[in-house]
Scaffold this motif. Structure first.
Motif, PDB file in Angstrom:
ATOM      1  N   LEU A   1      -6.602  -1.289  -0.301  1.00 31.29           N
ATOM      2  CA  LEU A   1      -5.421  -0.872   0.450  1.00 31.29           C
ATOM      3  C   LEU A   1      -5.277  -1.707   1.720  1.00 31.29           C
TER       4      LEU A   1
ATOM      5  N   SER B   1      -1.014  -1.284  -0.109  1.00 35.71           N
ATOM      6  CA  SER B   1      -0.310  -0.065   0.286  1.00 35.71           C
ATOM      7  C   SER B   1       1.185  -0.254   0.187  1.00 35.71           C
TER       8      SER B   1
ATOM      9  N   GLY C   1      -1.429   5.298  -1.618  1.00 38.06           N
ATOM     10  CA  GLY C   1      -2.712   5.247  -0.937  1.00 38.06           C
ATOM     11  C   GLY C   1      -3.641   6.378  -1.344  1.00 38.06           C
TER      12      GLY C   1
END
Length: 782
Positions: free
Chosen positions: A494, A536, A541
């Motif tokens: 992420l 992301s 997420g």
């Protein structure tokens, strides 16, 4: 949360201490000795041919290293070609900087590199560009006329993408209907306004032939891949580092031309080069979003039951395609029917190029969806003289309808739209509000209540991308490493931009492994450290990132317990678990301490591997990739109460209530912040924010004096009701929830305004809901 020990706890955010004490590491905090500064020369015209660029005067300025143009960058970089195999989508190609012509006001036409930023900015004023002006395409209407000037001269027209779809028989439903209700919706152009504008530092190591690229990015690995391809390097020659990032909201996904230029210059000059855009550049030329027009036609019964629905979308995509042009509007069309039982449905999606800054995803790229759907519900109620709540109840999906296959083929399961609607209606006191509304109307005051029920697409799995023809993956990757001392390092692909990942992701690891979150450190934002993930975007997420870490930690826990079972002389680890880093054994229905800790097992695994069970290798290093279901959905219902001053058109929000179902909540503090931020962003955009171009394509809103953003003074307190139910197909039941607040607030606010203006027979069908716009509606009917 039931069944969890660490997930669901409202732990304070780990990252906040360094951020609020000024110890964050943003791009401008990265000190690179001897770095040069880049500054871009931008076009003052929306559409013009580049006849000549004279750089001599700028180059003569002391401190200037050089001035470089599109022809220079075209030699050092590869062009961006966007050409996924999607029917009706024309391929496009972009050079790193314009060579033949500029396409929007603010287009970068040259770059100055100097020893400091002040000299670089001064030198841009000395670069003389000779232009031949071309007619500017500044509106959707002008873009799509038959003889329109071409924004991209390699295309047959400005219609860069066109897709249609039909399920069932909408023509037959129209003939069967008691009434056919038409409604229109215009969402204006906006931009992301991150607190930290775009910027980067590129460091080229000629000896190792390696690029280190510091930037603020939501997707460090895809960005690295793009940098490598565009620079003609291998991915092993590029490292992208993105530590603390001051907001993204979708703007920090693509590799833009400025960042690529800086990287190419660092390599060409063999000197570090850095760049930071100012606020005006960000508002004018970073990336825009929204600006779409929708029209619906609903075939309905006398009771307001929707038999068939037709949708037309036209989107202004701007001058350049950094994404497939159908990307945002196609998602709107695919999920439009959302929480309602609709089987016969058709859509037509058209995307046009204009002489404006290029579009990209912005928090909830499908933001208009719920306003269009619930706004259509309200239009049905108005035309048939029905209560809008009754029309919703007539059409909404109940528990008995699930799982439900939407007409586009999308599967809805584990959602609760009827329940969230009921809870939010009860919370606002619907009947009491109607009585109060009538009493105030008699006094000359006009209040309104708007409802909007959202089904939010949160996590796009690889199967979704494949089914839509868009190249890419929805998987996420994680690793967990237990060190010899028993502390835990973990990483996921992420890119943090303020979401509290270091806190929430440590709780996901803690739950899967069985250790306290304080013992876990999350490493993200560095391609040399983190596993290759998709970053992301959307609300992936929690589901993809948290899910992959949770599963990877479970893999680690199972391995650890096998070692523990061996040390205890047990044949199986089935009666063992790990809690707070200590191994416990189930005896006579109760968990008992074994005297073995994770630290004990870690020391054995690393430092005494001869005492490991047969077949167990030394060390405690684990990795895992996870591909979510094709699509994961969460849902919510929003209620907004407003008052409109009919003398001035001033809009004020007196109450806002949302009932949210986002599945398993990893951290309530983080989730609440995401919900509040999303609602605030939606309300700000619907009330105030607007990128304005004149008829010549000149951007008139490139300062905060002109581009208005809501503050705490304009926004109400948000009352959040929890109605969470887990998703049975995702790890830990996580659903995601970061964009639904934008979707719901846009619809609830506009529906509330229209409810307030009902006595005047007017309908606000466009945003922003400025006093000037509302007064223009009222002037015609007062």
């Amino acid at each position: 949360m039931d069944g969890f020990h660490y997930i669901g706890k409202p732990l304070a955010r780990k990252e906040d201490k360094r951020l609020v004490t000024g110890r964050g590491r943003y791009v401008d905090d990265i000190v690179v000795p001897g770095a040069l500064h880049a500054c871009f020369v931008r076009s003052p015209h929306a559409h013009a041919r580049i006849l000549k660029i004279s750089t001599e005067a700028a180059c003569d300025l002391p401190g200037v290293i050089g001035v470089f143009t599109g022809e220079d960058l075209d030699r050092w970089t590869n062009r961006l070609r966007v050409a996924p195999p999607i029917e009706g989508l024309h391929p496009t190609e972009i050079s790193t900087l314009p060579i033949d012509k500029v396409r929007f006001h603010g287009d970068p036409v040259a770059v100055v590199v100097a020893k400091d930023r002040y000299v670089a900015e001064d030198a841009t004023e000395l670069v003389d560009v000779e232009y031949e002006l071309l007619p500017a395409i500044a509106s959707l209407e002008n873009a799509l006329v038959g003889n329109a000037v071409l924004v991209d001269e390699t295309l047959p027209s400005n219609l860069v993408s066109h897709q249609s779809f039909s399920a069932g028989n909408v023509d037959r439903r129209r003939k069967e209907a008691h009434a056919v209700v038409e409604a229109s919706f215009y969402q204006h152009r906006q931009t992301h306004v991150p607190m930290e504008t775009r910027g980067c530092v590129a460091v080229w190591d000629a000896g190792r032939e390696h690029l280190t690229f510091h930037t603020g990015s939501q997707v460090v690995h895809p960005l690295r891949s793009q940098l490598a391809v565009r620079l003609g390097l291998s991915e092993s020659q590029v490292a992208v580092i993105s530590l603390d990032v001051g907001g993204g909201f979708g703007q920090k996904i693509a590799l833009y031309r400025e960042e690529l230029t800086v990287a190419a210059l660092a390599r060409h000059l063999n000197r570090p080069v850095r760049w930071r855009e100012d606020r005006s550049e960000n508002l004018m030329a970073a990336s825009h979003a929204r600006e779409n027009f929708c029209r619906t036609r609903a075939s309905v019964t006398a009771e307001g039951r929707i038999l068939g629905l037709e949708l037309e979308i036209t989107e202004d995509f701007g001058a350049y395609c950094f994404y497939p042009a159908n990307y945002m509007s196609r998602v709107v069309a695919m999920i439009l029917t959302g929480p309602y039982r609709i089987e016969d449905y058709a859509f037509d999606v058209k995307i046009a190029l204009t002489n404006k800054c290029g579009n990209g995803p912005m928090r909830a790229p499908m933001s208009i969806t719920s306003w269009v759907m619930d706004g259509t519900i309200d239009a049905v109620a108005r035309q048939l003289g029905l209560d809008p709540l009754d029309v919703r109840r007539t059409n909404i999906l109940g528990a008995e309808d699930l799982p439900y296959r939407m007409p586009t083929g999308e599967l809805l399961e584990d959602i609760t739209p009827a329940e969230t609607l009921r809870r939010v209606v009860d919370a606002v006191g619907y009947d009491a509000f109607r009585n109060r509304q009538q009493a105030l109307r008699n006094e000359g005051r006009y209040i309104g209540l708007g409802l909007c029920t959202v089904v939010e697409s949160t996590t796009y799995g690889s199967a979704f991308y494949k089914s839509t023809g868009i190249p890419g993956s929805g998987h996420e990757a994680a690793w967990v490493r237990i060190e010899p001392s028993g502390v835990v390092n973990a990483s996921v692909g992420l890119g943090a931009t303020g979401q509290g990942y270091e806190t929430a992701m440590s709780q996901a690891v803690a739950e899967g492994l069985g250790v306290d979150p304080s013992c876990i450190r999350i490493h993200i934002g560095n391609t040399d450290v983190a596993p290759y993930g998709m970053g992301s975007r959307g609300a992936r997420g929690g589901t993809a990132g948290g899910g992959s870490l949770y599963l990877c930690a479970q893999k680690a826990r199972d391995h650890v317990l096998r070692i523990a079972a061996h040390q205890l002389g047990l044949n199986s680890a089935s009666d063992l678990h790990l809690l707070d880093g200590r191994v416990e054994r189930l005896l006579n229905g109760e968990w008992n301490a074994t005297g073995i800790s994770l630290a004990d097992i870690a020391r054995t695994a690393y430092l005494d591997p001869t005492n490991l069970p047969e077949g167990i290798a030394p060390g405690l290093d684990f990795s895992l990739t996870y591909d979510p279901p094709p699509m994961t959905y969460s849902n919510s219902s929003h209620a907004c109460e407003v008052e409109v001053d009919i003398r001035t058109g001033m809009l004020s929000i007196s109450r806002y209530v949302v009932s949210e179902d986002c599945g398993t909540v990893i951290n309530p503090i983080v989730v609440r912040g995401q919900q509040q931020g999303a609602i605030a962003m939606g309300l700000s955009g619907a009330m105030l924010e607007e990128v304005v171009y004149d008829e010549n394509g000149q951007n008139l809103s490139a300062t905060f004096a002109d581009y208005l953003v809501a503050t705490a003074c304009e926004l109400p307190n948000f009352e959040i009701l929890h109605n969470h139910t887990p998703n049975k197909r995702t790890p830990a039941g996580i659903k995601g929830m970061a964009e639904g607040g934008v979707m719901g607030s846009i619809g609830a606010l506009t529906n509330a305004v229209n409810d307030a203006l009902t006595p005047f027979g007017v309908v606000a069908d466009r945003q922003p809901l400025s006093p000037q716009y509302l007064r223009s509606l009222l002037r015609e009917h007062m």
